[in-house]
Design a protein around this motif. Structure first.
Motif, PDB file in Angstrom:
ATOM      1  N   HIS A  66       0.810  -1.217   0.000  1.00  0.00           N
ATOM      2  CA  HIS A  66       0.000   0.000   0.000  1.00  0.00           C
ATOM      3  C   HIS A  66       0.851   1.279   0.000  1.00  0.00           C
ATOM      4  CE1 HIS A  66      -3.500  -2.513   0.789  1.00  0.00           C
ATOM      5  NE2 HIS A  66      -2.775  -3.127   1.702  1.00  0.00           N
ATOM      6  N   ARG A  67       2.176   1.118  -0.031  1.00  0.00           N
ATOM      7  CA  ARG A  67       3.104   2.269   0.053  1.00  0.00           C
ATOM      8  C   ARG A  67       2.727   3.153   1.244  1.00  0.00           C
ATOM      9  NH1 ARG A  67       7.805   2.316  -2.374  1.00  0.00           N
ATOM     10  NH2 ARG A  67       7.848   4.562  -2.504  1.00  0.00           N
ATOM     11  N   LEU A  68       2.519   2.505   2.380  1.00  0.00           N
ATOM     12  CA  LEU A  68       2.050   3.181   3.584  1.00  0.00           C
ATOM     13  C   LEU A  68       2.994   2.915   4.745  1.00  0.00           C
ATOM     14  CD1 LEU A  68      -0.209   4.655   5.263  1.00  0.00           C
ATOM     15  CD2 LEU A  68      -1.234   2.385   5.584  1.00  0.00           C
TER      16      LEU A  68
ATOM     17  N   LYS B 134       7.515  11.144   2.376  1.00  0.00           N
ATOM     18  CA  LYS B 134       6.593  11.627   1.341  1.00  0.00           C
ATOM     19  C   LYS B 134       7.345  11.921   0.043  1.00  0.00           C
ATOM     20  CE  LYS B 134       2.996  13.397   4.377  1.00  0.00           C
ATOM     21  NZ  LYS B 134       2.281  14.567   4.892  1.00  0.00           N
TER      22      LYS B 134
ATOM     23  N   ASP C   2       7.712   9.040  -2.034  1.00  0.00           N
ATOM     24  CA  ASP C   2       6.416   8.565  -2.523  1.00  0.00           C
ATOM     25  C   ASP C   2       5.754   7.539  -1.610  1.00  0.00           C
ATOM     26  OD1 ASP C   2       4.420   8.985  -4.392  1.00  0.00           O
ATOM     27  OD2 ASP C   2       5.010   7.262  -5.597  1.00  0.00           O
ATOM     28  N   TRP C   3       5.958   7.703  -0.297  1.00  0.00           N
ATOM     29  CA  TRP C   3       5.261   6.879   0.690  1.00  0.00           C
ATOM     30  C   TRP C   3       4.139   7.717   1.289  1.00  0.00           C
ATOM     31  CZ3 TRP C   3       5.991   1.803   1.946  1.00  0.00           C
ATOM     32  CH2 TRP C   3       7.149   1.195   1.450  1.00  0.00           C
ATOM     33  N   ARG C   4       3.028   7.064   1.583  1.00  0.00           N
ATOM     34  CA  ARG C   4       1.979   7.717   2.358  1.00  0.00           C
ATOM     35  C   ARG C   4       2.295   7.471   3.826  1.00  0.00           C
ATOM     36  NH1 ARG C   4      -3.180   5.509   1.561  1.00  0.00           N
ATOM     37  NH2 ARG C   4      -2.146   3.539   1.218  1.00  0.00           N
ATOM     38  N   VAL C   5       2.022   8.445   4.659  1.00  0.00           N
ATOM     39  CA  VAL C   5       2.418   8.363   6.058  1.00  0.00           C
ATOM     40  C   VAL C   5       1.231   8.742   6.943  1.00  0.00           C
ATOM     41  CG1 VAL C   5       4.035   9.199   7.811  1.00  0.00           C
ATOM     42  CG2 VAL C   5       4.763   9.056   5.423  1.00  0.00           C
ATOM     43  N   ASP C   6       1.073   8.003   8.027  1.00  0.00           N
ATOM     44  CA  ASP C   6       0.065   8.370   9.015  1.00  0.00           C
ATOM     45  C   ASP C   6       0.627   8.088  10.401  1.00  0.00           C
ATOM     46  OD1 ASP C   6      -2.351   9.458   9.802  1.00  0.00           O
ATOM     47  OD2 ASP C   6      -3.462   7.599   9.621  1.00  0.00           O
TER      48      ASP C   6
ATOM     49  N   LEU D  34      -7.017   3.606   4.897  1.00  0.00           N
ATOM     50  CA  LEU D  34      -5.654   3.821   4.393  1.00  0.00           C
ATOM     51  C   LEU D  34      -5.168   2.676   3.518  1.00  0.00           C
ATOM     52  CD1 LEU D  34      -4.035   5.223   7.643  1.00  0.00           C
ATOM     53  CD2 LEU D  34      -4.284   6.477   5.499  1.00  0.00           C
ATOM     54  N   THR D  35      -5.684   1.474   3.788  1.00  0.00           N
ATOM     55  CA  THR D  35      -5.219   0.305   3.037  1.00  0.00           C
ATOM     56  C   THR D  35      -6.228  -0.185   2.003  1.00  0.00           C
ATOM     57  OG1 THR D  35      -6.038  -1.147   4.809  1.00  0.00           O
ATOM     58  CG2 THR D  35      -3.708  -0.484   4.904  1.00  0.00           C
TER      59      THR D  35
END
Length: 138
Positions: free
Chosen positions: A58-60, A106, A109-113, A133-134
């Motif tokens: 998920h690039r998360l 970021k 190109d990663w999503r971050v939470d 998110l997923t």
């Protein structure tokens, strides 16, 4: 031991016992994700900030932050009474480092939470957030 009468040595000993990895809040989030059928990697050192949970599919990247150490602003983010100048500087440096790491992720190109420790009181809400998110992007 009364919090108002704690010595510097006692405070130092207490703070030294706090772990940076595999904390209870982190284990709760990992267990929740695993129960949701999500697969993840832990503490990938090749990524800025060594995110707590990484979902490559998920690039998360998820960080599970303690409210005290990372300054959430809730009631758990108090400043110790002993050496308040030191702690203010320490917390400010932690916040700056967190922001730098998130920005670097970021840029890669990663999503971050960030999931805050106090948010774990409502696991259904955390679960919904992780699901959103997923969720597959259509």
């Amino acid at each position: 031991m009364c919090a108002d009468r704690i010595t510097a040595e006692q405070r130092s000993r207490l703070m030294a016992q706090i772990k940076g990895k595999d904390t209870k809040p982190e284990r709760v989030v990992r267990s929740l994700c695993h129960a949701m059928g999500l697969r993840f990697r832990l503490h990938r050192r090749d990524l800025p900030g060594t995110p707590d949970l990484v979902f490559p599919k998920h690039r998360l990247c998820l960080f599970v932050h303690g409210c005290f150490w990372h300054r959430h602003g809730c009631k758990f983010a108090s400043i110790p009474k002993t050496r308040p100048e030191y702690w203010s500087q320490k917390f400010e440096a932690n916040s700056r480092r967190d922001e730098r790491c998130i920005n670097k992720l970021k840029l890669l190109d990663w999503r971050v939470d960030v999931i805050w420790e106090c948010e774990l009181k409502d696991l259904d809400r955390v679960k919904q957030r992780i699901q959103s998110l997923t969720a597959p992007l259509h």
